[in-house]
Every structure is written in C-alpha cells, then in structure tokens.
Design a protein around this motif. Structure first.
Motif, mmCIF file in Angstrom:
data_model
loop_
_atom_site.group_PDB
_atom_site.id
_atom_site.type_symbol
_atom_site.label_atom_id
_atom_site.label_comp_id
_atom_site.label_asym_id
_atom_site.label_seq_id
_atom_site.Cartn_x
_atom_site.Cartn_y
_atom_site.Cartn_z
ATOM 1 N N ARG A 75 1.812 5.488 -0.227
ATOM 2 C CA ARG A 75 1.454 6.616 0.632
ATOM 3 C C ARG A 75 0.071 7.176 0.298
ATOM 4 O O ARG A 75 -0.636 7.688 1.164
ATOM 5 N N ARG A 84 4.750 -0.955 5.136
ATOM 6 C CA ARG A 84 3.590 -0.858 4.244
ATOM 7 C C ARG A 84 3.367 -2.139 3.436
ATOM 8 O O ARG A 84 2.436 -2.210 2.638
ATOM 9 N N THR A 97 0.852 -1.187 0.000
ATOM 10 C CA THR A 97 0.000 0.000 0.000
ATOM 11 C C THR A 97 0.891 1.242 0.000
ATOM 12 O O THR A 97 1.690 1.441 0.918
#
Length: 233
Positions: free
Chosen positions: A158, A198, A156
């Motif tokens: 920003r 992330r 994922t």
C-alpha cells in the motif's frame, strides 16, 4: 415423465447396460414411449455430446462409451442463470476461468428449450464487475495453490514499496470486494496476506511447500466460511 427427466434416465440405463447395450424396443417399453421417440431422444443425447454407440443387426442396440461420466443435466432456467451470474460477478475469483468453462459445458448439455429460456433470462441480468487481474498471475497462483508449490511474486504494498518474495500458498480469501493470497512469506518468515491485484508478477517454482496449514491462519470471521461450507438457501 418430463423429457429432461427421461433423457437423464435414458443415459443412466445406457450406462448400466455396459458393453452389452440395449435395444431401442426395450428402451421404448421401459419408458412407455414409441421406438421413434426413443430414437429421437438418443439423437438428442448424442447431439449434446454424450458418447453413444450403436450396433446394428440381431443382438445389436445402443450403449454409452466406457468412461462417460456426465449425464444430461436437469436444471431450471433460473438455476442455470444463477451459475452464469455468480461467475460473471466474480471474474477475479480463483479458478473463475475454469468455473466459466464448466458452466459452458453444463449449458451445452441442457435440453434446447431450457437452454433457450436460460439465455433469454441471462439478458435480463447485468454485471458491472471490475477488470480481472492478469491471467498469467492468476494462473501461477492457482497452480501454486493446487500443487502446493512455492510461488515467487513481485508485490507492491500500500505504501508503494515493491519487493520480490517466495510465498508458500495456504489459502485464497475474499473480503470487502478484494481477493487475497494468504501464505507463508519466506522473506518475512511469517504468514502474510497479499492483495491479488497488487501482485505484478507470479512465477511458479519447483519448490514444494513445507506444510503450513489453514489452522495457522486462524479462524475466519463469523460472516466468512470455506466455500464447501457456504450456506445455500
């Protein structure tokens, strides 16, 4: 000679003696101590995990099992605690779990007095480290890097967009308190930096990397360097 130094030298002499072994009397003469002291040292080595064998009777003695490679470790309490502090403060670093296991082995073979001082000093160091990322994710990334195999990640960005990508890992990098996986993204056909925290999922594939090198990433900034070249004061 301090006891810790004697234990180290004793294990080395046992190692060099090979299958022949060496008698307690010879060890006592070598280190200028009593046979009783030698046997107490041998017990300490065995209790620390050293694979010592003994053969009674004429021609008998003591030796170290073939393949043994970890002699007693001679560290000061501060040196031992520095290792604990470094790993505790970098729990999200690549291979941190393996580093912690290695330090536990080192602590186990320290002489009891040094270990006790190290443990007392360790209580005087507090670490408020952020939670580590998923163990499953880190394991897959670490294996992919070590074996140079493609890793499939769900990432994922920003801006909140989630994509699945096949990545050829090139290096891990730490900057501004974050760890990154740097690798060749087959989706974008380019080198990319992925924030490890992330990465929601990582699966090791059977595909071999195609050979992208660290040089393709570029030179590290002046304040960064590979860990093997890290400056140690």
């Amino acid at each position: 000679m301090k006891r810790a130094e004697r234990l180290h030298a004793l294990s080395e002499m046992l190692r060099r003696s090979g299958a022949r072994g060496v008698t307690a009397e010879r060890l006592a003469r070598e280190f200028e101590v009593s046979v009783r002291t030698v046997k107490r040292d041998l017990d300490a080595l065995e209790n620390s995990g050293a694979p010592i064998w003994s053969r009674p009777g004429p021609g008998g003695g003591y030796g170290l099992a073939a393949g043994a490679s970890l002699p007693p470790v001679t560290l000061s309490p501060a040196q031992a605690v520095s290792l604990l502090a470094a790993v505790s403060a970098a729990a999200d670093a690549p291979y941190a779990d393996l580093a912690a296991a290695g330090i536990r082995k080192i602590m186990d073979v320290l002489d009891p007095r040094t270990r006790a001082h190290a443990e007392e000093l360790a209580h005087r160091i507090w670490v408020d480290a952020p939670p580590a990322s998923s163990r499953a994710v880190r394991s897959a990334l670490e294996a992919a890097m070590a074996e140079q195999r493609v890793v499939r990640i769900r990432y994922t960005s920003r801006d909140g967009a989630t994509t699945t990508r096949d990545v050829e890992p090139v290096l891990f990098a730490s900057t501004n308190g974050r760890w990154y996986l740097v690798g060749w993204c087959r989706l974008r056909d380019a080198m990319r930096w992925f924030i490890v925290s992330r990465i929601e999922r990582a699966d090791l594939t059977t595909l071999a990397c195609s050979g992208h090198t660290v040089e393709e990433v570029g030179e590290p900034p002046e304040t960064a360097r590979p860990v093997h070249g890290a400056r140690i004061a």
